[in-house]
Motif scaffolding. Structure first.
Motif, PDB file in Angstrom:
ATOM      1  N   UNK A 135      13.687   2.343  -9.156  1.00 51.53           N
ATOM      2  CA  UNK A 135      13.097   3.063  -8.026  1.00 51.53           C
ATOM      3  C   UNK A 135      11.854   2.315  -7.579  1.00 51.53           C
ATOM      4  N   UNK A 136      11.365   2.698  -6.397  1.00 51.50           N
ATOM      5  CA  UNK A 136      10.072   2.181  -5.941  1.00 51.50           C
ATOM      6  C   UNK A 136       9.032   3.249  -6.255  1.00 51.50           C
ATOM      7  N   UNK A 171      16.464  11.870  -4.674  1.00 47.35           N
ATOM      8  CA  UNK A 171      17.115  10.556  -4.575  1.00 47.35           C
ATOM      9  C   UNK A 171      16.437   9.673  -3.530  1.00 47.35           C
ATOM     10  N   UNK A 172      16.612   8.363  -3.649  1.00 39.99           N
ATOM     11  CA  UNK A 172      15.962   7.455  -2.695  1.00 39.99           C
ATOM     12  C   UNK A 172      16.497   7.614  -1.276  1.00 39.99           C
ATOM     13  N   UNK A 173      15.604   7.474  -0.306  1.00 40.22           N
ATOM     14  CA  UNK A 173      16.027   7.459   1.098  1.00 40.22           C
ATOM     15  C   UNK A 173      16.575   6.067   1.386  1.00 40.22           C
ATOM     16  N   UNK A 174      17.189   5.920   2.558  1.00 42.73           N
ATOM     17  CA  UNK A 174      17.833   4.643   2.918  1.00 42.73           C
ATOM     18  C   UNK A 174      16.839   3.489   2.896  1.00 42.73           C
ATOM     19  N   UNK A 175      15.621   3.721   3.368  1.00 40.90           N
ATOM     20  CA  UNK A 175      14.622   2.641   3.418  1.00 40.90           C
ATOM     21  C   UNK A 175      14.286   2.152   2.015  1.00 40.90           C
ATOM     22  N   UNK A 176      14.198   3.069   1.071  1.00 38.09           N
ATOM     23  CA  UNK A 176      13.911   2.672  -0.307  1.00 38.09           C
ATOM     24  C   UNK A 176      15.094   1.881  -0.873  1.00 38.09           C
ATOM     25  N   UNK A 177      16.300   2.353  -0.609  1.00 41.83           N
ATOM     26  CA  UNK A 177      17.474   1.639  -1.113  1.00 41.83           C
ATOM     27  C   UNK A 177      17.527   0.218  -0.557  1.00 41.83           C
ATOM     28  N   UNK A 184       0.799  -1.230   0.000  1.00 37.71           N
ATOM     29  CA  UNK A 184       0.000   0.000   0.000  1.00 37.71           C
ATOM     30  C   UNK A 184       0.824   1.269   0.000  1.00 37.71           C
ATOM     31  N   UNK A 185       2.112   1.133  -0.173  1.00 44.78           N
ATOM     32  CA  UNK A 185       2.940   2.335  -0.305  1.00 44.78           C
ATOM     33  C   UNK A 185       3.795   2.649   0.895  1.00 44.78           C
ATOM     34  N   UNK A 186       3.960   1.676   1.792  1.00 45.79           N
ATOM     35  CA  UNK A 186       4.758   1.961   2.991  1.00 45.79           C
ATOM     36  C   UNK A 186       6.207   1.488   2.870  1.00 45.79           C
ATOM     37  N   UNK A 187       6.664   1.303   1.652  1.00 50.55           N
ATOM     38  CA  UNK A 187       8.067   0.954   1.403  1.00 50.55           C
ATOM     39  C   UNK A 187       8.445  -0.357   2.097  1.00 50.55           C
ATOM     40  N   UNK A 188       7.538  -1.334   2.043  1.00 50.66           N
ATOM     41  CA  UNK A 188       7.767  -2.575   2.785  1.00 50.66           C
ATOM     42  C   UNK A 188       7.590  -3.837   1.949  1.00 50.66           C
ATOM     43  N   UNK A 189       7.411  -3.703   0.636  1.00 46.26           N
ATOM     44  CA  UNK A 189       7.187  -4.926  -0.152  1.00 46.26           C
ATOM     45  C   UNK A 189       8.054  -5.035  -1.399  1.00 46.26           C
TER      46      UNK A 189
END
Ligand code: FES
Length: 107
Positions: free
Chosen positions: A84-85, A63-69, A41-46
């Motif tokens: 990218x996500x 640029x991507x944050x650490x969680x996205x990377x 659902x967009x929480x950078x968890x999948x």
């Protein structure tokens, strides 16, 4: 509205007007774009909203944050410099005409 061009895994291009402030993932899901899942659902968890951003426009996107990377390391399809996500990219007027390419698989 921001005009975004999604390229589905089949190569079919869909041009969609996405609400300002929505993520590229939300714009794809709301408009039935193939090749994107968005399971969390967009929480950078999948990692199931993996996309390839048009290389020449990378500089238009923060640029991507650490969680996205970290999450990008888990995606199913090949990771590229343009990976990218889609849930982590918010549409703004500056992204008008952006081409977003969806990978063969999301897992
Ligand atoms: S929707 Fe789950 S990481 Fe983007």
């Amino acid at each position: 509205m921001v005009n975004i061009i999604y390229v589905e895994p089949s190569g079919h291009r869909k041009t969609i007007d996405v609400e300002d402030g929505w993520s590229l993932m939300q714009g794809a899901i709301a408009n039935g774009v193939d090749g994107i899942v968005g399971e969390c659902g967009g929480s950078c968890a999948c990692g199931t909203c993996h996309c390839y951003v048009e290389e020449s426009r990378l500089g238009d996107i923060p640029p991507p944050e650490a969680a996205e990377e970290d999450m990008l390391d888990t995606v199913a399809a090949q990771l590229r410099p343009t990976s990218r996500l889609a849930c982590q990219i918010k549409t703004t007027a500056g992204l008008a005409g952006l081409v977003v390419i969806l990978p063969e698989t999301q897992g």
